[in-house]
Design a protein around this motif. Structure first.
Motif, PDB file in Angstrom:
ATOM      1  N   ASN A 213       0.817  -1.217   0.000  1.00  0.00           N
ATOM      2  CA  ASN A 213       0.000   0.000   0.000  1.00  0.00           C
ATOM      3  C   ASN A 213       0.855   1.275   0.000  1.00  0.00           C
ATOM      4  O   ASN A 213       1.198   1.825   1.042  1.00  0.00           O
ATOM      5  N   LYS A 214       1.161   1.747  -1.214  1.00  0.00           N
ATOM      6  CA  LYS A 214       2.061   2.917  -1.329  1.00  0.00           C
ATOM      7  C   LYS A 214       1.441   4.188  -0.774  1.00  0.00           C
ATOM      8  O   LYS A 214       2.122   5.008  -0.158  1.00  0.00           O
ATOM      9  N   ALA A 215       0.110   4.350  -0.983  1.00  0.00           N
ATOM     10  CA  ALA A 215      -0.550   5.564  -0.478  1.00  0.00           C
ATOM     11  C   ALA A 215      -0.424   5.624   1.041  1.00  0.00           C
ATOM     12  O   ALA A 215      -0.114   6.673   1.622  1.00  0.00           O
TER      13      ALA A 215
ATOM     14  N   GLY B  11       3.803   2.111 -13.924  1.00  0.00           N
ATOM     15  CA  GLY B  11       3.697   1.242 -15.097  1.00  0.00           C
ATOM     16  C   GLY B  11       2.635   1.690 -16.081  1.00  0.00           C
ATOM     17  O   GLY B  11       2.841   1.639 -17.293  1.00  0.00           O
ATOM     18  N   SER B  12       1.493   2.158 -15.575  1.00  0.00           N
ATOM     19  CA  SER B  12       0.393   2.480 -16.490  1.00  0.00           C
ATOM     20  C   SER B  12       0.687   3.712 -17.327  1.00  0.00           C
ATOM     21  O   SER B  12       0.421   3.721 -18.530  1.00  0.00           O
ATOM     22  N   THR B  13       1.247   4.751 -16.708  1.00  0.00           N
ATOM     23  CA  THR B  13       1.551   5.946 -17.515  1.00  0.00           C
ATOM     24  C   THR B  13       2.682   5.644 -18.498  1.00  0.00           C
ATOM     25  O   THR B  13       2.694   6.166 -19.611  1.00  0.00           O
TER      26      THR B  13
ATOM     27  N   LEU C 159      -3.855   0.026 -14.102  1.00  0.00           N
ATOM     28  CA  LEU C 159      -4.318   1.287 -13.504  1.00  0.00           C
ATOM     29  C   LEU C 159      -4.838   1.104 -12.080  1.00  0.00           C
ATOM     30  O   LEU C 159      -5.334   0.028 -11.712  1.00  0.00           O
ATOM     31  N   GLU C 160      -4.732   2.159 -11.293  1.00  0.00           N
ATOM     32  CA  GLU C 160      -5.356   2.171  -9.980  1.00  0.00           C
ATOM     33  C   GLU C 160      -6.878   2.190 -10.148  1.00  0.00           C
ATOM     34  O   GLU C 160      -7.389   2.560 -11.209  1.00  0.00           O
ATOM     35  N   ALA C 161      -7.611   1.826  -9.068  1.00  0.00           N
ATOM     36  CA  ALA C 161      -9.074   1.866  -9.113  1.00  0.00           C
ATOM     37  C   ALA C 161      -9.526   3.275  -9.513  1.00  0.00           C
ATOM     38  O   ALA C 161     -10.482   3.447 -10.268  1.00  0.00           O
TER      39      ALA C 161
HETATM   40  N1  HSE Z   1      -1.086   1.752 -10.969  1.00  0.00           N
HETATM   41  C1  HSE Z   1       0.243   1.363 -10.638  1.00  0.00           C
HETATM   42  C2  HSE Z   1       1.137   1.601 -11.817  1.00  0.00           C
HETATM   43  C3  HSE Z   1       0.252  -0.088 -10.231  1.00  0.00           C
HETATM   44  O1  HSE Z   1       0.614   1.864 -12.912  1.00  0.00           O
HETATM   45  O2  HSE Z   1       2.350   1.559 -11.676  1.00  0.00           O
HETATM   46  C4  HSE Z   1       1.548  -0.550  -9.614  1.00  0.00           C
HETATM   47  O3  HSE Z   1       1.884   0.181  -8.482  1.00  0.00           O
END
Ligand code: HSE
Length: 331
Positions: free
Chosen positions: A105-107, A161-163, A190-192
């Motif tokens: 949980n990074k947040a 990763g997503s961006t 992606l995050e929720a």
């Molecule tokens: N949403 C995050 C990412 C998932 O795109 O990197 C991994 O922490």
């Protein structure tokens, strides 16, 4: 078969990472027991809805909605719910009872890492969160342990990763941001709340954690400069390519020393122009890469999967085995 002692594991959350963690604990039970010297017994999985669809088919009897009760009986608690509450309270409950905690949980770690580490230290429990930054890439343990004797001056890289996936699809395939984002979503990157990714919050949280460990200091999230990728257009990416650059969302954490000799830290997240010949330019799709510069070690680079259920589960399992081994050594 060896008669191993049991270590009771409570899993909080069963999303894309949690489901894979549960699968790995169950499928690799004998191998993990031999490696640890104790058997990991998955006591239960706390979820909001028992009947929700999951990525992995798991025994129904493992599921419960009573997270507090589950935590109270555990030797090791794995928190994969995400968000601040109830994750924070449940982790404090677990640590208060002397259980070790593994979280991705990074947040939560970025905002409350100090409070949670102090709670762990008070009872001699472990709080481990390798999976919170750059998923499968081992980066926190190398910073904390392998480089403990060195003087780290800079940590820099691609930690979302997503961006990276979205910018890469736009750059190499000329896709629109919307189409690329849909693909990233289908891959579970992606995050929720995708705003956390595209506005740079997720990368800023990870940069905060990296800086805190690398520079042995608390870095408040509010001190991090943050700019996401929502303003980056396909035209800009194309123009950058023609000029020999690729646009990447970069996270940078640097140690600053004033002329008086006092140490400071600068942490920032922003879309940057990376020269095509730089190794970061070749970090494609959902991959992450982190550069570390240290006085004696020089330059180091860590590269691999930065998002994904199975990949993140690998880092969670690593922390779980590490926590379990210390239980065995400590009796
Ligand atoms: N949403 C995050 C990412 C998932 O795109 O990197 C991994 O922490």
């Amino acid at each position: 078969m060896n008669a191993y002692r049991d270590l009771r594991v409570a899993l909080l959350g069963c999303g894309s990472v949690g489901a894979q963690v549960a699968r790995l604990i169950l499928e690799n039970s004998d191998e993990l027991a031999a490696r640890i010297g104790a058997r990991l017994t998955l006591d239960g999985i706390a979820v909001r809805s028992i009947d929700a669809e999951r990525d992995v088919e798991l025994p129904k009897e493992l599921f419960t909605t009573d997270a507090e009760r589950l935590v109270q009986g555990a030797d090791i608690v794995i928190e994969l719910m995400g968000g601040i509450e109830p994750a924070r309270s449940l982790i404090l409950l677990a640590l208060g009872g002397g259980a070790d905690v593994v979280t991705a949980n990074k947040a939560l770690i970025a905002a409350h890492g100090r409070e949670l580490s102090d709670a762990a230290d008070q009872v001699g429990a472990q709080l481990l969160y390798e999976a919170s930054v750059a998923a499968a890439i081992p980066i926190l343990r190398p910073l904390r342990e392998s480089l403990a004797g060195d003087h780290i001056t800079r940590v820099m890289g691609i930690v979302n990763g997503s961006t990276n996936y979205i910018l890469d699809r736009m750059d190499r395939f000329g896709e629109s941001a919307e189409d690329a984002m849909k693909l990233a979503s289908d891959l579970g990157f992606l995050e929720a709340d995708p705003t956390l990714d595209v506005e740079g919050f997720d990368a800023a949280q990870k940069a905060t954690i990296l800086a805190s460990i690398a520079f042995h200091t608390d870095v408040p999230e509010s001190a991090v400069y943050r700019e996401g990728i929502t303003e980056v257009t396909l035209d800009q990416i194309t123009a950058a390519r023609h000029a020999g650059f690729v646009i990447k969302l970069l996270a940078v954490a640097e140690r600053l020393t004033s002329v008086e000799g006092t140490d400071g830290v600068s942490v920032r997240v922003y879309p940057a122009l990376i020269p095509r010949e730089h190794p970061l330019a070749a970090v494609y799709e959902g991959k992450n890469a982190v550069f570390v510069e240290a006085e004696a070690a020089g330059e180091l680079m860590f590269y691999g999967a930065g998002a994904g259920g199975n990949e993140t589960a690998s880092a969670v399992l690593g922390d779980l085995v590490s926590a379990a081994r210390r239980h065995v050594v400590g009796g």
